[in-house]
Design an enzyme around this catalytic site. Structure first.
Site, short mmCIF file in Angstrom:
data_model
loop_
_atom_site.label_atom_id
_atom_site.label_comp_id
_atom_site.label_asym_id
_atom_site.label_seq_id
_atom_site.Cartn_x
_atom_site.Cartn_y
_atom_site.Cartn_z
CG ASP A 1 -0.20 -0.08 2.53
OD1 ASP A 1 -0.05 0.96 3.18
OD2 ASP A 1 0.26 -1.18 2.89
NE ARG B 1 -1.83 -7.19 0.48
CZ ARG B 1 -2.18 -6.58 1.61
NH1 ARG B 1 -1.94 -7.14 2.78
NH2 ARG B 1 -2.77 -5.41 1.57
#
Length: 238
Positions: A210, A223
């Site tokens: 992030d 991810r």
């Protein structure tokens, strides 16, 4: 190795159960995933408190993987016991981080040269000034070269190890950005300090999940794919 202290309060493995190099994700389930997906003949060697540790081989080399948990206190316990009592020489942290620099993008990899911190953990070493413990240069230089060979988008620079996960409005963030800190996470300062005190080696490799400046964040599936690059990098220098 101090066999008289084995098993420890937090690790119930016998002497010799761990390889010289241990990869340490924060999440016990990611430790299990790495063992099952990447290691051959992986054996569970620790499961105290569900903090799973495995030892197997990667491309013929003996390697271990064990979770560290979150934050300096948890990393401090497990890295201390591995370094001091189980004969581990190298710990490579592999985890996620939040970007603090405009030149860093989500999915990039950051190699932590050093770790600024607001944690009180550093006080146990008795140094009265400010401390930003550093990575082992040998591990770091191998990671930089290997990342280049793998064509990974990797950056080398300082990390910020913070005690509070939800600290988006901390005045430290803007100050650290001006000082060139690349990303924030929660474990590296304790790992690097423990390694230095024990005369051992450590490195943190983080995937940017992030971005503190843009608010961008990786969805779960992307991810996982990005983390696999980081895992392969860590295994390649183990």
């Amino acid at each position: 190795m101090s066999e008289s202290r084995i098993p420890t309060p937090h690790i119930n493995a016998p002497a010799g159960a761990f390889a010289e190099t241990v990869l340490m994700p924060g999440d016990p389930l990611r430790s299990k995933l790495i063992a099952e997906r990447f290691l051959e003949n992986a054996q569970l060697v620790n499961n105290v408190r569900g903090v799973q540790g495995y030892t197997g081989t990667w491309q013929g080399k003996r390697v271990s993987v064990m979770a560290s948990g979150m934050g300096c206190p948890s990393m401090g316990i497990y890295s201390y016991e591995l370094f001091r009592f189980y004969g581990v020489e190298n710990i490579i942290r592999i985890g996620s981080a939040g970007a603090m620099s405009e030149k860093i993008k989500v999915r990039d990899i950051v190699l932590g040269m050093s770790a600024y911190t607001d944690s009180a953990y550093m006080k146990i070493f008795g140094f009265s000034g400010d401390c930003a413990p550093c990575a082992d240069y040998g591990l770091l230089s191998r990671a930089v070269e290997t990342a280049r060979q793998m064509s990974l988008r990797a950056h080398c620079g300082p990390l910020y190890t913070c005690d509070a996960f939800y600290a988006e409005n901390s005045p430290n963030n803007a100050i650290l950005q001006k000082l060139g800190v690349l990303a924030a996470e929660m474990e590296t300062a304790a790992l690097y300090a423990n390694a230095a005190a024990a005369g051992k080696k450590a490195l943190t490799i983080c995937t940017i999940s992030d971005h503190l400046l843009t608010g961008e964040a990786l969805p779960a599936e992307e991810r996982q794919n990005s983390f696999e690059e980081m895992i392969r990098l860590g295994l390649s220098i183990a």
